[in-house]
Every structure is written in structure tokens, then in C-alpha cells.
Design an enzyme around this catalytic site. Sequence first.
Site, PDB file in Angstrom:
ATOM      1  N   GLU A  96       1.302   3.892   2.784  1.00 21.48           N
ATOM      2  CA  GLU A  96       1.687   3.429   4.120  1.00 21.48           C
ATOM      3  C   GLU A  96       3.198   3.503   4.287  1.00 21.48           C
ATOM      4  O   GLU A  96       3.898   2.508   4.484  1.00 21.48           O
ATOM      5  CB  GLU A  96       1.122   2.025   4.354  1.00 21.48           C
ATOM      6  CG  GLU A  96      -0.405   2.058   4.378  1.00 21.48           C
ATOM      7  CD  GLU A  96      -1.078   0.692   4.442  1.00 21.48           C
ATOM      8  OE1 GLU A  96      -2.306   0.652   4.402  1.00 21.48           O
ATOM      9  OE2 GLU A  96      -0.359  -0.324   4.519  1.00 21.48           O
ATOM     10  N   HIS A 115       2.718  -3.190   6.979  1.00 25.80           N
ATOM     11  CA  HIS A 115       1.749  -2.153   6.609  1.00 25.80           C
ATOM     12  C   HIS A 115       1.781  -1.031   7.642  1.00 25.80           C
ATOM     13  O   HIS A 115       2.450  -1.127   8.660  1.00 25.80           O
ATOM     14  CB  HIS A 115       0.334  -2.743   6.588  1.00 25.80           C
ATOM     15  CG  HIS A 115       0.088  -3.685   5.453  1.00 25.80           C
ATOM     16  ND1 HIS A 115      -0.836  -3.432   4.474  1.00 25.80           N
ATOM     17  CD2 HIS A 115       0.665  -4.877   5.142  1.00 25.80           C
ATOM     18  CE1 HIS A 115      -0.838  -4.430   3.608  1.00 25.80           C
ATOM     19  NE2 HIS A 115       0.064  -5.324   3.995  1.00 25.80           N
ATOM     20  N   GLU A 165       1.416  -4.464  11.338  1.00 28.50           N
ATOM     21  CA  GLU A 165       0.898  -3.103  11.184  1.00 28.50           C
ATOM     22  C   GLU A 165       1.631  -2.181  12.153  1.00 28.50           C
ATOM     23  O   GLU A 165       1.976  -2.578  13.259  1.00 28.50           O
ATOM     24  CB  GLU A 165      -0.603  -3.061  11.532  1.00 28.50           C
ATOM     25  CG  GLU A 165      -1.489  -3.883  10.619  1.00 28.50           C
ATOM     26  CD  GLU A 165      -1.952  -3.100   9.385  1.00 28.50           C
ATOM     27  OE1 GLU A 165      -1.536  -1.924   9.225  1.00 28.50           O
ATOM     28  OE2 GLU A 165      -2.725  -3.676   8.592  1.00 28.50           O
ATOM     29  N   HIS A 193       0.853  -1.190   0.000  1.00 31.59           N
ATOM     30  CA  HIS A 193       0.000   0.000   0.000  1.00 31.59           C
ATOM     31  C   HIS A 193       0.890   1.242   0.000  1.00 31.59           C
ATOM     32  O   HIS A 193       1.570   1.520   0.979  1.00 31.59           O
ATOM     33  CB  HIS A 193      -0.930  -0.028   1.218  1.00 31.59           C
ATOM     34  CG  HIS A 193      -1.960  -1.101   1.126  1.00 31.59           C
ATOM     35  ND1 HIS A 193      -2.416  -1.814   2.208  1.00 31.59           N
ATOM     36  CD2 HIS A 193      -2.630  -1.577   0.035  1.00 31.59           C
ATOM     37  CE1 HIS A 193      -3.327  -2.693   1.799  1.00 31.59           C
ATOM     38  NE2 HIS A 193      -3.472  -2.569   0.490  1.00 31.59           N
TER      39      HIS A 193
HETATM   40 ZN   LIG Z   1      -1.989  -1.677   4.280  1.00 26.81          ZN
END
Ligand SMILES: [Zn+2]
Length: 576
Positions: free
Chosen positions: A261, A356, A429, A258
Site C-alpha cells: 500500500e 493505508h 484509507e 501493508h
Molecule cells: Zn491496508
Amino acid sequence: MNNQTRAQNGESADDSDSDFTNEQLTGNIHKIAIVPPNYTGKPKKGHLIFDACFECGNLGRVDYISDFEYDLFIRPDTCNARFRIWFNFTVENVKQEQRVVFNVVNFSKSKSLYREGMSPLRVVFNVVNFSKSKSLYREGMSPLVKSTSRPKWQRIPAKNVFYYRCPEHKRNYVMSFVFCFDVEDDVYQFAYSFPYSYTKLQNYLQILDNRSLDYYDRELLALSVQQRRLDLVTICDPELKNTSEKKRKLVIITARVHPGETPSSYVCQGLIEFLVSPHPIAKVLRENVIFKIIPMLNPDGVFLGNYRCSLMGFDLNRVWQDPSPWAHPELFAAKAQVLSLDKDPSMDLDFFIDIHAHSTMMNGFMYGNIYEDPNRYERQAIFPKLLCSNADDFSMSNTSFNRDAVKAGTGRRTLGGSLDENCNCYTLEVSFFSYQPAGFNHPIPYTEEEYMKLGRNLARTFLDFYKLQNYIVFNPSAAIMPKLNNSAGFSSYRSNNTLTNGNGNNPLLGNNLNNSTNGKKRSPTTMSQQPLKPISSSSMSNHNGNSSSSMSNGSQNSNAATNENKPKFFIDNSLE
Ligand SMILES: [Zn+2]
């Protein structure tokens, strides 16, 4: 468009997420001076010039509201108007002490981005001078700013940032921030988070290439649709690389699928930097584990300044099940690489971790899978618990395991279902904004350095997982490194169905994971003598995460550490 017109449009607008206005925003603005309506002639000092026509730039439109207020429109992802979060633009031609309000008016309609109940914007010019604004942060989103004379990113103080639903903008969620330009000749840059461009990665990898390290290798895995590199970095000792005497342990890490990010790239760079360093832990890891890292899975999206999608508008973390060689060449190549490594009989693929950043949760945390096999399911909890004991900013209570249908196309879900059953598949994350370590009663905003530190702590957690602490030699020139054999070190956490370590202790039941390895007492002096500068000083204390024998899924975790009790300001909609 004046205020009245905007209000009229807003009242009658539908609530569609890809409205006409956003469809029209297909390019970044390029050095546009925003002047009052009906103004003719050359822009004067104080007529702000906006620009987003650079790598990772994003700003689609600016509306003049008054001399001190501007509406800013994020340019949606290419070929996908749904995603509008990332912005990154410059402002110049400012006047000394010019005070402005910037309203970012077209964020994607994700309620969870913002705290509910924020009061409407009151335009109060309590603007703190940019250069003096320190330590005024609170939780939540604050844009970043830097300028030519102050090139280090700073967060805009939270007290100058406002979120609210705005009737004048179709009840969109609007973020407004007040700012004072204090140096006339400076060019100011504003961004949603710390930018990390494709070029920055290429430059970093080039520096590593130039060092000609025998344990570092970079190869071209594929080219993106726009012919950018999909790099694969391999870090391991040449002796391990060439051995055929034992099955080698393999860890695969990916980042930046992504593009908005950006913190994931800092985490990934921190990990790489540590693994190629002369640090004794890094050396032991290189001698025992092969690390394969794809640092930027979506180079086109990153280059273009998208938030979530590739050039062609695909969310690449939803196409792992069936990537197309022409539409998703990066994912196609990455998946083929992972599957072929999984089949390689000379290697045990133990980890797939995809990094992420999260726009609503605090701290670092992981998503894992739910498996039918209870042993596999429980084994999966070990690594996050070890990481939690190493990293102040990692939260077990935010860590969760699921098999939501909407996430079936993510890397960790797809690969969790298709790789060897001993492979642990996670999404790692990290918050865009802040973390709250044990003992702190307020969140601390993340910096680039803090993100890199999480990467270093991630790397060093493999030492704990593989129980390699006994193999650390602090003065490599003065001691001979003991060699691992097949029975030592590796097997305990990897596939031990009884979930015991070498002492017969259950690592999930709160034994001190750091005091014993394979039945031997770890030298009590080894870690403390080592100047572990890059890693958090409290990293060896199990401040949280090790006292629970159940899988952590947030509410079930009863750990009392501050990390676990911190307030949650947002609802997690888990856009992984
Ligand atoms: Zn992501």
C-alpha cells in the site's frame, strides 16, 4: 506451457486460492530473457529480458505465449501464498515499436478488485505511444510505467487495460494491458502503484536528520526480523517538549503496515514534510501538539516486495491484540510505545491514525469504531468532517464506523478498545487509483503529489480540530506568538460532551467550522492572505460533509455534493 496446455489445466483446476502454481513462486525472476520454445542461442533484440530482483520488486514467472504476448505471474507474499496483488518489474532488450500484451494471470481471487462484466480481451493494437499517452484515464486500475529516458511514472491509459475472468487460468481474474516499446535502449519499469521503498524512506529521513532541526527527532524503536529499522519520528517545538506546565496534546500516526500500500507512504511523507516546514500553520501545530509518527510499520515486507504480509507471512494489521516479540517485533514495539504514551500523565493522547491504501474504493476516507458511549461515538465523526472540508479528495460517504469481528486485530480496533476514551482511533484509507472532487463528473487519477497533498491536508486539519487558527502569525519575525493556556483552544472538540464549540454551536449540525473559534471571530483575512500553496485552494469551503448530523455510513449520508454521489464501481470488501 503452450495455450492448449494452459486451457486444459484451467478447465480442470480447482478454485483454491493458494494453488500449487503459486506455492512454487517463491522468488523473483532475475534478468531472464524470455525466448520462444525450442529457441537456442543468444537472445536477440526483442527477446524481452525481465527482472524483479531489486528492492520492492515482484515478479515470479513469465511464460512466453507468442512474440507479442506474455503471461506474468505475481510472486506471492513471503510465507503466505494468499496475497498476490503487488507487482514491480523491469523489461529491457526491447525492439523499437515492439507491441506486446502482458497478461497478469494470478491475482488473488478477490472479486472486488475488478469491475464485473468487463468484456474479454480483444487483442487490438490500438496502442498509444507511451510518450504521448496523457489524460486518457478512466476509473479503475491502471498499471504504472516509466523508463530510463522518462523517469516520471505514468499510468497506462485505461483503454489499453482489460480485466476479465479467464478460463485458461482457472477462471482467475486476469489483467491484460497492451503496450508499445518506443525507445530501444530504454529499460522500462512496470508497477501496480508508485513504488516507495524502505531505502527511499531511509534517505528521506536522513535528509531531515541532516537539517538538525530542533523540533524534529528520529529514534530507533526496534529492529525488524531482518534487522531493518523501525523508525519513530517526533515533531514538536522544544519548548513544548520540555514544558511541565500543562498537559500536552499528542497525535500518533503510523503507515505502511501493508507493504504493497505504497500510497500510504506518500501521504505520510506529505504530512511529515508539512509539519517540519516553516509554514505558519506547521509552526503553530508544532508549538501546541506533539506528533509521533511511525512511517513504516513493516519494513521487511516493504523491502521484499510483499503486498500485505511481513517476512514471516503475517498480516501485521491483524495481530495488534497480542503481538509477539519474536514473530512481530515491529508491532510489539509499536504497540508498547503507544500504550506507554497513553499512560504518560503529562500527555493527552488524542489520535491514533493508521494510514493505508484501498484497492477498490475511490477517494480518501476513514474507518472508525463503534462505541457504547454515544458521545464518544459522535465525537469520532468530527475529525473526518473537518478533513473532508480541507481535502477535495476526502469522502465522508465512504467513511464508516464498524466493529466487525474480522477486524478485531487491526490497530484502530484494538487501540480503540484499550486507549483512553478521549483518543480517536482511525484507519485512513486512500484509493490506489482515483478520486472525484466536488464539481467533477469524472474521477481523477491520483499522483504521488496528490497523495502528499492529502498528507498536508491531514496535518492542517489538526489546526481546525484544536481550534488554533487564531494563533497563526504570518510574519513570525514581526509578531509575538500568543501562548495558549490550558483553557484556550484545546478542549472544545476533544472531550466536550455537549459537542459544542466555543459559540455554543453544534459542529455536527452544519455550522461553519471555519468562521469561529472559542467564541472569537476568526480574523477573516488571516487565511486568505496566507499563500496556502501546499494546500488545496478550495480547502476552506465546506463543500461536503458538514450538513449531516448523523454519523456517516455511506447510504445514510444524504449530502448532495458530487463527491458523495459518485458512482461506486466496486463492492467494498474492506480489506483494511
Ligand atoms: Zn491496508
